[in-house]
Scaffold this motif. Structure first.
Motif, PDB file in Angstrom:
ATOM      1  N   ALA A  44     106.652  87.879  43.630  1.00  0.00           N
ATOM      2  CA  ALA A  44     107.781  86.980  43.856  1.00  0.00           C
ATOM      3  C   ALA A  44     109.001  87.789  44.259  1.00  0.00           C
ATOM      4  O   ALA A  44     109.106  88.981  43.948  1.00  0.00           O
ATOM      5  CB  ALA A  44     108.092  86.172  42.592  1.00  0.00           C
ATOM      6  N   VAL A  46     113.086  87.569  43.751  1.00  0.00           N
ATOM      7  CA  VAL A  46     114.120  86.894  42.970  1.00  0.00           C
ATOM      8  C   VAL A  46     115.473  87.508  43.280  1.00  0.00           C
ATOM      9  O   VAL A  46     115.613  88.742  43.302  1.00  0.00           O
ATOM     10  CB  VAL A  46     113.829  87.010  41.460  1.00  0.00           C
ATOM     11  CG1 VAL A  46     114.918  86.335  40.641  1.00  0.00           C
ATOM     12  CG2 VAL A  46     112.467  86.399  41.134  1.00  0.00           C
ATOM     13  N   VAL A  52     114.936  82.007  42.884  1.00  0.00           N
ATOM     14  CA  VAL A  52     113.604  82.393  43.347  1.00  0.00           C
ATOM     15  C   VAL A  52     113.506  82.145  44.846  1.00  0.00           C
ATOM     16  O   VAL A  52     113.548  81.003  45.303  1.00  0.00           O
ATOM     17  CB  VAL A  52     112.509  81.599  42.602  1.00  0.00           C
ATOM     18  CG1 VAL A  52     111.126  82.030  43.087  1.00  0.00           C
ATOM     19  CG2 VAL A  52     112.635  81.807  41.096  1.00  0.00           C
ATOM     20  N   SER A  55     107.544  82.709  45.401  1.00  0.00           N
ATOM     21  CA  SER A  55     106.670  83.008  44.274  1.00  0.00           C
ATOM     22  C   SER A  55     105.249  82.642  44.667  1.00  0.00           C
ATOM     23  O   SER A  55     104.958  81.481  44.967  1.00  0.00           O
ATOM     24  CB  SER A  55     107.091  82.221  43.025  1.00  0.00           C
ATOM     25  OG  SER A  55     106.227  82.515  41.938  1.00  0.00           O
ATOM     26  N   LEU A 149     115.589  81.056  35.055  1.00  0.00           N
ATOM     27  CA  LEU A 149     115.295  80.598  36.416  1.00  0.00           C
ATOM     28  C   LEU A 149     115.520  79.095  36.559  1.00  0.00           C
ATOM     29  O   LEU A 149     115.423  78.559  37.648  1.00  0.00           O
ATOM     30  CB  LEU A 149     113.843  80.926  36.777  1.00  0.00           C
ATOM     31  CG  LEU A 149     113.479  82.413  36.828  1.00  0.00           C
ATOM     32  CD1 LEU A 149     111.973  82.576  37.042  1.00  0.00           C
ATOM     33  CD2 LEU A 149     114.251  83.131  37.922  1.00  0.00           C
ATOM     34  N   TRP A 326     106.762  77.946  35.984  1.00  0.00           N
ATOM     35  CA  TRP A 326     107.263  79.131  35.286  1.00  0.00           C
ATOM     36  C   TRP A 326     106.677  79.261  33.884  1.00  0.00           C
ATOM     37  O   TRP A 326     107.063  80.164  33.145  1.00  0.00           O
ATOM     38  CB  TRP A 326     108.794  79.114  35.194  1.00  0.00           C
ATOM     39  CG  TRP A 326     109.526  78.866  36.471  1.00  0.00           C
ATOM     40  CD1 TRP A 326     110.652  78.113  36.627  1.00  0.00           C
ATOM     41  CD2 TRP A 326     109.210  79.361  37.776  1.00  0.00           C
ATOM     42  NE1 TRP A 326     111.044  78.100  37.938  1.00  0.00           N
ATOM     43  CE2 TRP A 326     110.179  78.861  38.679  1.00  0.00           C
ATOM     44  CE3 TRP A 326     108.191  80.180  38.283  1.00  0.00           C
ATOM     45  CZ2 TRP A 326     110.162  79.143  40.031  1.00  0.00           C
ATOM     46  CZ3 TRP A 326     108.166  80.456  39.651  1.00  0.00           C
ATOM     47  CH2 TRP A 326     109.130  79.954  40.494  1.00  0.00           C
ATOM     48  N   ALA A 332     107.812  85.627  39.263  1.00  0.00           N
ATOM     49  CA  ALA A 332     109.236  85.291  39.316  1.00  0.00           C
ATOM     50  C   ALA A 332     109.911  85.657  37.993  1.00  0.00           C
ATOM     51  O   ALA A 332     111.016  86.205  37.968  1.00  0.00           O
ATOM     52  CB  ALA A 332     109.419  83.811  39.631  1.00  0.00           C
TER      53      ALA A 332
END
Length: 360
Positions: A44, A46, A52, A55, A149, A326, A332
């Motif tokens: 990912a 970031v 993000v 991902s 996130l 997530w 991520a």
């Protein structure tokens, strides 16, 4: 807003630290995260620990399902096959090239050593070739970082329950890179118990989603599972006993298992959910935190989320659960954790750094 101000304050400290003596190191705004701790190959990109840009996760569920669990050697081989394509895809989806990456973060442990070595070694090579810093991330800290996130991260400090296939623990989180372990499982993790019960019932692997869906059709009161609270004043867990109870009910059902499966699944899940929710709410009260969170693969469980939100409402608490993307293993969260580590002044790893299978 608090977290954004917090992040930029740390970034200023980071920039000041490396302004003298290491002029080749850039401000780490764009992080390439790499995750290979178990059976998911993830990469990912970031930005600033919060945004993000891409991902990508290559799952091995189909490969391991016939075995009822992850086969370490097979997982390692698949990581070798997938790591380069996954990283290339993550960069492409972010619209970036190698030279646009400011730092690399990779899972260093805990996890399967062979699997970890693939991602961590690749990350070291990438960072060396790109002349950017690299940090090793504790996989558990990555799950905690997944909360940052989201659009509405918890106010610091907060308490967090990390529940997955390999871990069940409660943390008092005092910052993006600082937390204290309050309690953990003494035997099986919650997700591990789900997988094992699902295997006993012939439901396949992984067991979390299939038991959650099956339980929605059953009566949780039909089979009386005890609640393994251990010490209600403490924060440790134990799920080996509830797994044994499930085996007994399955054996007693015998040929009638199929129609009884929804009720057994519902009873099992309700008992696990009650214990997890009670311990997390109790931790929030003890630490006097108005915010609590659930992270890890088990955080995607529908029933546990429902019960935790209900308990939070009753107690006047705010609960935070990341979106499903997530909750499971992903890169991520590793990129976010790596960003905050570098921003807080963590030393980059060198080429001699190694992975670890467990946290001491």
């Amino acid at each position: 807003m608090f977290l954004q101000r917090f992040s930029f304050a740390f970034l200023f400290r980071f920039r000041s630290r490396f302004r003298h003596g290491q002029p080749d190191m850039k401000l780490p705004r764009t992080i390439l995260g790499i995750e290979t701790s178990c059976d998911e190959t993830g990469a990912a990109v970031v930005a600033d620990g919060r945004r993000v840009l891409s991902s990508v996760v290559s799952s091995q569920v189909a490969l391991h399902s016939p075995y009822g669990g992850v086969v370490p050697e097979l997982a390692s081989r698949k990581h070798i096959e997938h790591i380069l394509p996954v990283v290339r895809q993550a960069l492409a989806e972010a619209g970036l090239k190698t030279g646009d990456i400011d730092a690399v973060a990779a899972t260093q442990g805990p996890g399967l050593v062979g699997a970890l070595l693939v991602g961590f070694s690749f990350a070291k090579a990438f960072a060396y070739a790109a002349n950017v810093p690299m940090v090793g991330v504790n996989h558990l800290n990555g799950h905690l970082a997944s909360l940052f996130l989201t659009d509405d991260p918890p106010a610091i400090p907060f308490v967090a329950l990390l529940a997955s296939g390999g871990h069940t623990a409660i943390y008092h989180v005092t910052g993006p890179v600082t937390s204290t372990l309050m309690g953990q499982t003494r035997d099986d993790a919650a997700g591990e118990a789900y997988d094992k019960v699902a295997k006993m019932m012939g439901l396949g692997y992984p067991g979390g989603a299939v038991i959650d869906n099956l339980a929605a059709q059953g009566d949780p009161a039909k089979y009386a599972f005890t609640r393994p609270y251990l010490d209600k004043a403490a924060f440790d867990f134990s799920f080996s006993g509830i797994k044994t109870a499930a085996r007994r009910f399955i054996q007693e059902a015998g040929d009638a298992l199929a129609p009884e499966s929804p009720h057994i699944a519902a009873g099992f899940q309700e008992a696990v959910a009650d214990v997890l929710c009670y311990k997390l709410v109790h931790a929030a009260k003890v630490k006097k935190c108005g915010h609590m969170a659930l992270v890890g693969g088990v955080a995607a469980n529908r029933r546990i989320g429902e019960k935790l939100r209900h308990a939070a409402k009753q107690e006047g608490l705010v609960v935070h659960i990341p979106p499903p993307a997530w909750c499971g293993d992903n890169a991520a969260m590793i990129g976010a954790a790596g960003f905050f580590q570098l921003a807080a002044g963590a030393e980059p790893v060198d080429l001699s750094a190694d992975v670890y299978s467990r946290v001491a």
